[in-house]
Design a protein around this motif. Structure first.
Motif, PDB file in Angstrom:
ATOM      1  N   ASP A  11      86.440-102.107 -33.079  1.00  0.00           N
ATOM      2  CA  ASP A  11      87.604-101.421 -31.867  1.00  0.00           C
ATOM      3  C   ASP A  11      88.576-102.788 -31.819  1.00  0.00           C
ATOM      4  N   GLY A  12      88.930-103.578 -32.321  1.00  0.00           N
ATOM      5  CA  GLY A  12      90.227-104.019 -32.183  1.00  0.00           C
ATOM      6  C   GLY A  12      91.389-103.823 -32.910  1.00  0.00           C
ATOM      7  N   LYS A  13      91.312-102.573 -34.440  1.00  0.00           N
ATOM      8  CA  LYS A  13      91.408-101.710 -35.433  1.00  0.00           C
ATOM      9  C   LYS A  13      92.659-100.832 -34.217  1.00  0.00           C
ATOM     10  N   LEU A  40      89.752-106.779 -24.229  1.00  0.00           N
ATOM     11  CA  LEU A  40      89.811-108.486 -24.550  1.00  0.00           C
ATOM     12  C   LEU A  40      88.743-108.983 -22.662  1.00  0.00           C
ATOM     13  N   SER A  41      88.014-107.978 -22.488  1.00  0.00           N
ATOM     14  CA  SER A  41      87.130-108.613 -21.304  1.00  0.00           C
ATOM     15  C   SER A  41      85.708-108.988 -21.801  1.00  0.00           C
ATOM     16  N   VAL A  42      85.698-108.549 -22.842  1.00  0.00           N
ATOM     17  CA  VAL A  42      83.979-109.051 -24.310  1.00  0.00           C
ATOM     18  C   VAL A  42      84.533-110.584 -24.177  1.00  0.00           C
ATOM     19  N   PHE A  43      85.829-111.082 -24.528  1.00  0.00           N
ATOM     20  CA  PHE A  43      85.828-112.719 -24.682  1.00  0.00           C
ATOM     21  C   PHE A  43      86.143-113.106 -24.307  1.00  0.00           C
ATOM     22  N   VAL A  55      91.480-114.334 -30.506  1.00  0.00           N
ATOM     23  CA  VAL A  55      91.449-113.461 -30.385  1.00  0.00           C
ATOM     24  C   VAL A  55      92.655-112.271 -31.063  1.00  0.00           C
ATOM     25  N   LEU A  56      93.147-112.508 -31.313  1.00  0.00           N
ATOM     26  CA  LEU A  56      94.325-111.976 -32.183  1.00  0.00           C
ATOM     27  C   LEU A  56      94.199-112.164 -32.949  1.00  0.00           C
TER      28      LEU A  56
END
Length: 299
Positions: free
Chosen positions: A268-270, A78-81, A259-260
């Protein structure tokens, strides 16, 4: 050769240089100490933590036994966003207090849990989780025998990936004609995943297992010998998967909703979604929203 006076002057200069260097070093140390111990810096740190908007998670269907690892993994993603963090909760009441008092955040909970909160007009269900393209699932009660019936499980152990309250409520739904006493006498072996619950039957750790139909189908691939021995003696109604809710009119939460929605677009999200037993999200459709409102639940 240096004269006696020159020697004295040189020693005096050396002593003064040493004294000044020690004085400066001590001064710097005191300044650093003040910076790190002043109450103002603690207040600033607390303010910085509060400035993070969070995804709060509580789901009795999943027995996640390492909240620290889960949080670190999601926080990194999450820190990326932006200034976003992930906060899982084991305790339902604590989670509900955060839901009541927090703005600018998203709350992930089971559709079963939502039934007890749906009268709260301050919250709005917005996303539904999916797995293999489906937002619904059925739970089944399986035994490793063609002879066992539910009445034979009285006082026995059932393996489950859900918490005890959620699992017992599933049994009430599956066996409405059974006495409350017989269901209350059931014991539960809580394991991390549905697959663990199914595998436990192979080692005699439990007399039965609660599992999703999808996990049972996966077992047919990874352990067909065990799968063919299992017999379903109970089945639930279709249940919606994990729901994402926000506070009514909370426009700040939309960034986290976005984001979700994008998580299944990257590896990375998967990877993070798999930690929750999911593979994507989508906006609730009108039929899903209707099912969510009237799915029912037993407290």
């Amino acid at each position: 050769m240096l004269t006696f006076c020159e020697i004295l002057i040189t020693e005096y200069n050396l002593h003064m240089t040493f004294f000044l260097s020690r004085f400066l070093s001590l001064s710097v140390s005191l300044v650093v100490a003040c910076v790190y111990t002043t109450p103002i810096s603690k207040a600033d740190e607390q303010s910085n933590l509060l400035s993070y908007r969070k995804i709060y998670f509580h789901n009795p269907e999943s027995n996640i036994n390492n909240f620290r690892s889960l949080k670190i993994s999601f926080d990194t993603y999450l820190s990326v966003f932006g200034k976003f963090q992930f906060q899982p909760f084991e305790n339902k009441e604590t989670f509900e207090k955060m839901l009541e008092n927090t703005q600018g955040s998203v709350f992930l909970l089971s559709s079963w849990h939502y039934q007890f909160l749906r009268k709260n007009k301050q919250i709005k269900p917005i996303l539904i989780a999916e797995f293999n393209g489906k937002s619904v699932q059925k739970k089944v009660l399986l035994v490793k025998s063609t002879q066992l019936r539910f009445s034979d499980l009285k006082g026995k152990m059932i393996a489950t990936a859900g918490n005890e309250q959620y699992s017992r409520n599933l049994l009430y739904e599956m066996f409405p004609l059974q006495s409350k006493e017989s269901i209350e006498l059931i014991k539960f072996l809580v394991v991390p995943t549905d697959m663990n619950a199914l595998i436990s039957l192979n080692y005699g750790m439990a007399a039965a297992a609660l599992s999703s139909e999808i996990s049972l189908n996966q077992l047919k691939i990874v352990n067909p010998k065990l799968a063919i021995q299992l017999n379903a003696i109970g089945k639930s109604k279709e249940k919606l998967r994990t729901v994402a809710v926000i506070k009514q009119g909370d426009k700040k939460a939309q960034e986290l909703v976005d984001v979700l929605l994008q998580m299944n677009k990257t590896e990375d999200g998967k990877k993070r979604l798999r930690l929750l037993g999911l593979d994507g999200w989508h906006y609730l459709t009108p039929p899903e929203l209707k099912q969510l409102q009237f799915q029912g639940g037993v407290e």
